[in-house]
Design an enzyme around this catalytic site. Structure first.
Site, PDB file in Angstrom:
ATOM      1  N   GLY A  72       0.826  -1.197   0.000  1.00 51.04           N
ATOM      2  CA  GLY A  72       0.000   0.000   0.000  1.00 51.04           C
ATOM      3  C   GLY A  72       0.865   1.254   0.000  1.00 51.04           C
ATOM      4  CG  ASN A 154      -3.682   5.003   9.629  1.00 55.08           C
ATOM      5  OD1 ASN A 154      -3.915   6.195   9.469  1.00 55.08           O
ATOM      6  ND2 ASN A 154      -2.503   4.569  10.045  1.00 55.08           N
ATOM      7  CD  GLN A 188      -6.476   0.551   8.115  1.00 60.16           C
ATOM      8  OE1 GLN A 188      -7.462  -0.117   8.455  1.00 60.16           O
ATOM      9  NE2 GLN A 188      -5.234   0.184   8.408  1.00 60.16           N
ATOM     10  CB  CYS A 332       6.970   3.470  22.920  1.00 64.71           C
ATOM     11  SG  CYS A 332       8.022   3.100  21.529  1.00 64.71           S
TER      12      CYS A 332
END
Lengths: 389, 387
Positions: A72, A154, A188, A332
């Site tokens: 994609g 997404n 998506q 993170c």
């Protein structure tokens, strides 16, 4: 039922059984290269053509406008760079309109075009990622060449008013010599909302295999004649010279089968997904201080929520111990502040971004499983909040 | 072209009676570093080591640059004890050496050779000047020195001197426990202590599910990068179970002291492990004033839990110096991978920069300190990293 609950289907999906079966003959029996002159090659070429035709029927597109890519991401790159790579635009960088909540494979290309001298405008998004199609009309300039909008976001599942934007562009193009090219990232969207290329009014439209229970390593780009795409890689004459490289026949077959399954079962699947999603929303609402970041009317498989006081990454690891797999709404480390650009763009606070979790569902899940997820989620959020006073 | 590598080790020759032990350890570490590379005999003579190459001298030299205790290496050519052959060899060596000025230095342990050292220098210098028109002699500050040694076994010629890490052979000083977090600093602290002859064992505090499997994999990768410098044998990496301690600290009533308390727990566990492993020191990546737990007040209060010496080789370095060193030893890229570790997940909003000991002792009175430390040690697992 396997004893794990996988809620990260927007990252990737397992292959559907039928997809694996459909691909099976193409590894060791029908292994030919479509460019070969002999029968083995001819057979492969026939497979390639028949799959392209079938995808054309499924997406209501002319087969000759469909190009296979390796992902994609590559489809998005080829769509935008392929327009910009024409001799005219290499000399005269144009103007591109996009949104701040696109996939990195679009935003990265846009940044690259900006370095090459292109002007960039971003549509505004509200606190759920919704945009106003009319704003696109006001952003159009005489030099506007590309508009790129993702159909289903997404991270949030927000559905963009793509058909409306398409009609605005169609209208504007009537008086233009250099036509504006409209690109829709539907990676998506496929299998979750109806995708009909004529309705989208798109010149370019990207898809991917591994988000729809198909194989990794295969993407698809729809490109009509008006787009006048130029290749961005060079080599053999495959995909009518637009995308060189030996065709990945097993993956092409897998993509076609996967697309057929999600399109044929769209009504049934979305009904199931919507029920699951509603149950999940209701459950999350019973967790104190939680915030649903996705819009109520978003795509049926996606739900983004924040649990302030709980680090997204910590929640992921607590849940994985219970064999529940979700993903973070944000990257993170606090050291690098790799914060989600999407959640930032819709105006969430730092705390809400760091505590965001994305649930992406599959129609194979059951309501019982969702109840168990809600129960575990509630327990875990409480446990973590108790640890961090 | 060079059949031999000459390996020099400077500092250890000063070490009097221990010299043989040091040399033997250096040879063991060298052999271990070279196990997977083809090579011939390693011989020790006159305070230096000769290594026979298999036409791969630069690969071997590169590998020896990870062995502490080696000062430099030189690729060496060997010829029969015959002046014409020595001249031919000298030409080859000179051809292979950049520079425009040179001098010749000769040594002659084998006094049977007809020319004495000054005569040999003269003969070779003349030969080179005749054959290489771009070269001049400069006895004070030459670009390179052509060395000739006349020995029983033949004539040895070399000019290149490749600097190595220096320091003392890993293990020659003793064993130390390195507190390895996954950040930039602790691997560098480990490297610098290995340089002074410490053989290190790593100790990581693992707080899953507050941190991820990936953060452990990152520490394993850092240990793999450090292992080649740690001498012979595998690198021991201890993974201490720290989750319960983290939970207890987060629940405590002194949130601002949680980092101080956490570091005290780490040192307690490290000290007990050190006793068990017969290590003589702990090593940390503290750099004075860098973060709240590294102020003098913090270090003072944290240090109070142990009598074990704590080496802090980074104490005088600033962040950029530490980063530069971590880039050169190859740990930087791994250290900056963005996974949660115990130092990022548990940072309180206002960590105390000047913790007071009475307060810390009060806070610990609420906790079952010995119980938590013993549990962490019992659940500690050992990973052996091969270098």
């Amino acid at each position: 039922m396997r004893n794990e609950i996988y809620l990260d289907n927007s990252a990737t999906t397992p292959l559907a059984e039928e997809v694996v079966q459909a691909m099976e003959p193409y590894w060791m029996i029908q292994y030919g290269n479509p460019s070969s002159p002999h029968l083995r090659g001819v057979a492969a070429e026939n497979t390639l053509n028949s799959n392209r035709k079938q995808l054309g029927r499924l997406l209501q597109a002319e087969p000759e406008n469909l190009y296979f890519t390796a992902s994609g991401t590559e489809a998005n790159n080829l769509a935008i760079l392929g327009v910009a790579n024409s001799p005219y635009f290499r000399r005269n960088p144009g103007h591109i309109i996009t949104t701040p909540i696109e996939h990195p494979s679009v935003l990265g290309v846009v940044d690259h075009l900006q370095e090459l001298g292109w002007q960039v405008s971003y549509l505004q998004v509200d606190s759920h990622g919704h945009m106003d199609a009319q704003e696109a009309a006001s952003l159009l300039q005489p030099t506007t060449k590309i508009v790129s909008v993702m159909l289903v976001n997404n991270e949030l599942g927000t559905i963009a008013p793509v058909s409306k934007i398409g009609r605005i562009i169609e209208e504007a193009n009537k008086e233009r010599q250099h036509k504006i090219i409209f690109h829709v990232d539907a990676v998506q969207a496929l299998g979750h909302v109806p995708v009909s290329i004529p309705d989208l009014k798109a010149h370019l439209c990207s898809f991917s295999g591994h988000k729809i229970f198909g194989p990794k390593g295969i993407g698809l780009l729809y490109a009509d004649r008006q787009a006048q795409l130029r290749p961005i890689m060079f080599g053999g004459n495959q995909e009518r010279g637009l995308r060189p490289g030996t065709e990945n026949i097993p993956a092409v077959v897998g993509l076609t089968k996967a697309a057929q399954l999600v399109i044929d079962n769209l009504d049934h699947n979305t009904k199931q997904l919507r029920e699951l999603r509603t149950a999940l929303i209701e459950g999350i609402k019973t967790i104190p201080d939680s915030r649903i970041n996705s819009p109520e009317n978003g795509a049926p498989h996606l739900l983004n929520a924040s649990f302030p006081g709980v680090r997204g990454e910590v929640l992921v690891h607590f849940l994985e111990q219970k064999r529940i797999f979700v993903s973070m709404g944000a990257a993170c480390s606090s050291k690098k502040k790799g914060v989600s650009h999407v959640l930032e763009a819709i105006g969430l606070s730092q705390e809400e971004i760091l505590s965001a979790i994305r649930f992406s569902l599959a129609p194979t899940l059951t309501l019982d499983q969702i109840q168990y997820v809600v129960y575990s989620l509630k327990e875990t959020v409480e446990e973590i909040r108790n640890i961090y006073i | 072209m060079y059949p031999l590598l000459l390996v020099r080790y400077g500092e250890l020759s000063l070490k009097g009676r221990n010299r043989k032990t040091f040399e033997d350890l250096l040879l063991t570490n060298m052999r271990s570093a070279l196990t997977d590379l083809p090579h011939g005999k390693i011989t020790k003579t006159y305070g230096r080591v000769y290594l026979e190459t298999k036409d791969n001298w630069s690969e071997l030299a590169q590998r020896l640059q990870t062995v502490f205790g080696i000062v430099s290496v030189s690729p060496v050519l060997r010829r029969e004890l015959d002046l014409e052959q020595i001249k031919e060899g000298a030409s080859l060596v000179v051809q292979d050496t950049p520079g425009s000025t040179f001098k010749v230095e000769a040594r002659r342990p084998n006094k049977a050779f007809p020319l004495n050292s000054p005569e040999l220098c003269h003969a070779l210098g003349g030969h080179i000047l005749r054959n290489f028109s771009h070269l001049r002699v400069d006895v004070h500050n030459p670009d390179f020195v052509l060395n000739v040694e006349i020995r029983q076994e033949g004539a040895f010629l070399y000019s290149q001197v490749i600097p190595c890490l220096r320091g003392l052979p890993a293990g020659s000083s003793g064993k130390g426990i390195l507190l390895l977090s996954g950040g930039i600093d602790s691997p560098v602290a480990g490297f610098l202590s290995m340089k002074r002859g410490v053989k290190i064992e790593g100790l990581h505090f693992y707080s899953y599910p507050f941190t991820s499997e990936r953060s452990k994999a990152k520490v394993v990768e850092l240990a793999e990068r450090l292992a080649p410098y740690n001498g012979h044998g595998s690198f021991k990496l201890w993974i201490a179970y720290f989750t319960e301690i983290q939970k207890a600290l987060q629940k405590g009533s002194y949130p601002n002291l949680s980092i101080t308390l956490m570091r005290r727990f780490m040192l307690r566990i490290a000290s007990k492990l050190a006793e068990r492993e017969k290590a003589l020191a702990l090593i940390t990546g503290d750099s004075l004033g860098q973060v709240a737990s590294q102020t003098m007040e913090s270090i003072h209060v944290i240090n109070e839990v142990t009598n074990m010496p704590i080496f802090r080789p980074l104490i005088g370095m600033d962040k950029q110096e530490i980063i530069d060193l971590s880039v050169s030893i190859g740990t930087y890229e791994t250290s900056i991978l963005p996974y949660e570790d115990c130092c990022t997940v548990f940072v309180p909003k206002n960590p105390a920069t000047k913790p007071r000991l009475e307060q810390v002792l009060q806070a610990e009175a609420e906790l079952d300190v010995d119980g938590l430390v013993n549990e962490a040690l019992e659940k500690t697992e050992l990973l052996r990293i091969n270098n």
